[in-house]
Design an enzyme around this catalytic site. Structure first.
Site, mmCIF file in Angstrom:
data_model
loop_
_atom_site.group_PDB
_atom_site.id
_atom_site.type_symbol
_atom_site.label_atom_id
_atom_site.label_comp_id
_atom_site.label_asym_id
_atom_site.label_seq_id
_atom_site.Cartn_x
_atom_site.Cartn_y
_atom_site.Cartn_z
ATOM 1 N N SER A 126 0.767 -1.282 0.050
ATOM 2 C CA SER A 126 -0.097 -0.085 0.052
ATOM 3 C C SER A 126 0.800 1.345 0.048
ATOM 4 O O SER A 126 0.572 2.279 -0.569
ATOM 5 C CB SER A 126 -0.813 0.026 1.037
ATOM 6 O OG SER A 126 -1.807 -0.948 1.225
ATOM 7 N N HIS A 177 0.576 4.749 4.495
ATOM 8 C CA HIS A 177 -0.043 5.260 3.353
ATOM 9 C C HIS A 177 0.397 6.694 3.027
ATOM 10 O O HIS A 177 0.763 7.096 1.926
ATOM 11 C CB HIS A 177 -1.442 5.295 3.724
ATOM 12 C CG HIS A 177 -2.420 3.871 3.431
ATOM 13 N ND1 HIS A 177 -3.488 3.788 3.370
ATOM 14 C CD2 HIS A 177 -1.733 2.637 3.511
ATOM 15 C CE1 HIS A 177 -3.754 2.332 3.168
ATOM 16 N NE2 HIS A 177 -2.497 1.690 3.193
#
Length: 203
Positions: A126, A177
């Site tokens: 991610s 993230h």
């Protein structure tokens, strides 16, 4: 720009970096879930564990980028890479795409190392995926003429929604993230300044 019309063989030939990354992800996931293993040595060896990284196991800054907990985790990140990666691999070229992908993933993992607790465990692509989003944002901010209007209209809302959803999902490495995204913006700005990226090469 984000619509895939290639056959499987054409995709492999056109985007070898993305294809290789996904292949490694799938192989590691299959190895992690092999029924003949009584325990999970792959996870134990390759997962990002902050305290082990600080003790010298620096490969754990890289290997978590390839690893995923369950099939939905693997599928979502692989699908995102298939959807948003090809335009970048072609626009920046194979070498620069490889560099930016891993630089963003490693940047996310370094931030996780310093911000999260010592025994924090993390895996997943991610951070690198959000890094790709960051590169798109950088092109939009610093030279939007390098990206087709249709592409800008699609990617910006997706990035905004993805960032917002980060804060509403459980079990998400928010640090990874956000810092993956920041890494992508910084690297994307550099690529724009060096004139190493142009999305019109995708056509």
């Amino acid at each position: 720009m984000f619509v895939r019309t290639e056959s499987f063989g054409q995709f492999l030939k056109s985007y070898p970096v993305i294809s290789t990354i996904i292949a490694i992800q799938v192989i590691l996931w299959l190895m992690m879930h092999a029924p003949f293993l009584s325990h999970n040595p792959i996870f134990e060896l390759l997962a990002g564990v902050n305290v082990l990284i600080t003790n010298g196991e620096y490969w754990r800054l890289i290997t978590p980028i390839f690893m995923h907990v369950d099939f939905s985790h693997l599928f979502f990140n692989s699908f995102s890479l298939i959807l948003f990666g090809p335009a970048l691999e072609r626009a920046a070229g194979k070498v620069y795409f490889l560099i930016l992908y891993f630089a963003c993933g490693i940047g996310a993992n370094i931030a996780t190392l310093f911000i999260q607790p010592p025994y924090y465990v993390h895996i997943g692509a991610s951070g690198a995926i959000f890094g790709l989003f960051g590169v798109y944002i950088a092109v939009f901010l610093f030279n939007k003429e390098l990206m087709p209007t249709q592409g800008r209209q699609v990617i910006i809302p997706i990035v905004v929604i993805s960032v917002i959803m980060t804060f509403f999902q459980s079990g998400v490495n928010i640090t990874g993230h956000i810092f993956g995204l920041i890494s992508g913006i910084l690297i994307g700005k550099l690529l724009v300044q060096l004139q190493k990226i142009n999305f019109y090469k995708s056509y």
